[in-house]
Scaffold this active site. Structure first.
Site, PDB file in Angstrom:
ATOM      1  CB  CYS A 165      -0.955  -0.013   1.190  1.00  0.00           C
ATOM      2  SG  CYS A 165      -2.016  -1.468   1.199  1.00  0.00           S
ATOM      3  CG  HIS A 305      -1.523   4.206   5.579  1.00  0.00           C
ATOM      4  ND1 HIS A 305      -1.527   4.086   4.204  1.00  0.00           N
ATOM      5  CD2 HIS A 305      -1.714   2.953   6.067  1.00  0.00           C
ATOM      6  CE1 HIS A 305      -1.716   2.828   3.874  1.00  0.00           C
ATOM      7  NE2 HIS A 305      -1.842   2.106   4.976  1.00  0.00           N
ATOM      8  CD  GLU A 316      -1.013   7.443   9.675  1.00  0.00           C
ATOM      9  OE1 GLU A 316      -0.547   8.210   8.793  1.00  0.00           O
ATOM     10  OE2 GLU A 316      -2.006   6.713   9.483  1.00  0.00           O
ATOM     11  CE  LYS A 337      -5.278   4.504   2.577  1.00  0.00           C
ATOM     12  NZ  LYS A 337      -4.321   5.610   2.860  1.00  0.00           N
ATOM     13  CG  HIS A 342      -6.331   0.922   1.709  1.00  0.00           C
ATOM     14  ND1 HIS A 342      -5.435   1.601   0.911  1.00  0.00           N
ATOM     15  CD2 HIS A 342      -5.573   0.236   2.618  1.00  0.00           C
ATOM     16  CE1 HIS A 342      -4.213   1.347   1.314  1.00  0.00           C
ATOM     17  NE2 HIS A 342      -4.263   0.523   2.346  1.00  0.00           N
ATOM     18  CG  PHE A 403       0.021  -5.986   4.351  1.00  0.00           C
ATOM     19  CD1 PHE A 403      -0.404  -5.146   5.358  1.00  0.00           C
ATOM     20  CD2 PHE A 403      -0.884  -6.894   3.824  1.00  0.00           C
ATOM     21  CE1 PHE A 403      -1.712  -5.194   5.836  1.00  0.00           C
ATOM     22  CE2 PHE A 403      -2.197  -6.956   4.283  1.00  0.00           C
ATOM     23  CZ  PHE A 403      -2.613  -6.107   5.291  1.00  0.00           C
TER      24      PHE A 403
END
Length: 417
Positions: A165, A305, A316, A337, A342, A403
């Site tokens: 991502c 994010h 985060e 998002k 996403h 990831f």
């Protein structure tokens, strides 16, 4: 050597809240949700039955039937968004050296839909191999950068980045670096993704990453909210044309913003979970600010994010607080998002575009659906909720994490001669 300055001269987008740049802009600032029940396949046996699909995209409006059949949907999105950005930039309206124009693209998953179709066909024929001759070229992740360059005859640097991502943020940072090192005059960069399919939804459900709020899809993506339960799958593409400043000025380009820093790091912690204290995220953000020659106090807007996962948003938020301090200075934060879902490998590009739009409009898009801030997050966390706000934006930054522990942060600022 003297590093060159890098500016943004064009943008293009296909997203769940708008199929071009103008529609995406309107969707962002109006707080539009792109989530709804999945239309692509029967979700009866799936725990998650909704996603942020691109709506009303007709490949035959952009490609002839023969060409469309050679491309996976993620490549179709890439080609259309790239065409919009190139046209927006006016790059091909004057004489340019195409040997010094490149394409650095990204995808996290590649042609998953095409791969699924071919495997199902193989099973249906009792394993008799009757593969589409374009099977391999439809699924490989690098094919989009290749096809964009082939169409426009761009012969410069050409490759795809893959970091889950964080992929398209890494693509933007690579493009930024190639241009400022003098290795290209301009680079078409961004990312595309299309995995709203049985394998995509089923696979991410199996690792408990997706929201299961099937009763209210439009409010399921709720970054930083105490009731968040996972991210909402999105799809689409975002494109930016990055260009060396003097090259852009010589041809009279309309400069949208300047890229001034890119920070990268690794969590070195877990294959899917972010570091619980946001250690890698903090390193990446600080690296980007250092490269830009600014401090956190200079940042006006942060697009985090913020996928709406329980652990990811909290870690985060901790990293952001460590970077900015408990008073957070003048920064405003919004998680787009919440509207787009996403976009995986395309997320960084779509969100970098949101940052440029915030700089241009002096307006912060909202975080929708966050009704009650998670009590584990600092109550002074400067999250813009529900509605867009007017705010002078000189400097904006965008975070993306993938990831494998991949982190990337891009810093942009208003162009000033």
């Amino acid at each position: 050597m003297q590093l060159k300055r890098v500016v943004i001269t064009g943008m293009g987008a296909i997203t769940p809240i708008g199929n071009n740049l103008q529609e995406y802009k309107e969707g962002l600032f109006s707080g539009k949700s792109g989530a709804d029940l999945i239309t692509r396949f029967d979700t009866t046996n799936y725990k998650t039955k909704f996603a942020c699909e691109v709506k009303g995209f007709d490949p035959l409006a952009h490609f002839d039937k023969k060409s469309a059949r050679k491309m996976d949907l993620f490549v179709q999105y890439a080609m259309v968004a790239a065409d919009e950005a190139i046209a927006h930039s006016g790059l091909l309206d004057s004489e340019v050296n195409k040997q010094r124009i490149g394409v650095i693209w990204s995808t996290g998953m590649g042609g998953m839909i095409s791969f699924q179709e071919e495997v199902l066909n193989l099973a249906a024929t009792n394993m008799v191999p009757r593969f589409n001759p374009f099977f391999i070229t439809k699924i490989i992740g690098d094919i989009s950068s290749g096809m964009i360059s082939i169409k426009h005859r761009f012969m410069g640097v050409n490759f795809n980045t893959v970091s889950a991502c964080a992929s398209s943020s890494h693509a933007i940072i690579d493009a930024f670096n190639y241009i400022r090192l003098g290795k290209a005059d301009a680079i078409v960069t961004g990312g595309s993704e299309a995995v709203v399919a049985e394998t995509g939804i089923g696979g991410f459900s199996a690792i408990k990453a997706l929201s299961q709020n099937n009763e209210s899809p439009a409010t399921a993506s709720r970054p930083f909210d105490q009731s968040r339960d996972g991210f909402v799958m999105g799809e689409g593409a975002g494109t930016l044309v990055l260009e060396e400043l003097e090259h852009a000025l010589r041809r009279g380009a309309n400069i949208l913003a300047e890229v001034v820093g890119g920070g990268v790091s690794a969590d070195a912690y877990h294959i899917t979970a972010t570091h619980p204290e946001g250690a890698g995220a903090l390193l990446g953000m600080q690296d980007a600010l250092n490269e830009a020659g600014i401090t956190a106090a200079d940042v006006d807007y942060l697009n985090p994010h913020a996928t709406s996962t329980p652990l990811g948003d909290e870690s985060e938020a901790k990293a952001i607080e460590k970077l900015f301090g408990t008073d957070f200075g003048k920064v405003a934060i919004s998680a787009t998002k919440s509207m787009t879902g996403h976009l995986l490998g395309a997320a960084g590009a779509a969100e970098a575009i949101a940052c440029v739009l915030a700089i241009q409009e002096n307006r912060i898009p909202p975080t929708i659906n966050c009704e009650t801030l998670d009590p584990e997050i600092n109550p002074n966390f400067p999250l813009v909720r529900h509605q867009a706000i007017d705010k002078q934006v000189e400097i904006a930054m965008s975070n993306t994490f993938g990831f494998g522990g991949h982190n990337a942060t891009v810093v942009m600022r208003k162009f000033k001669g």
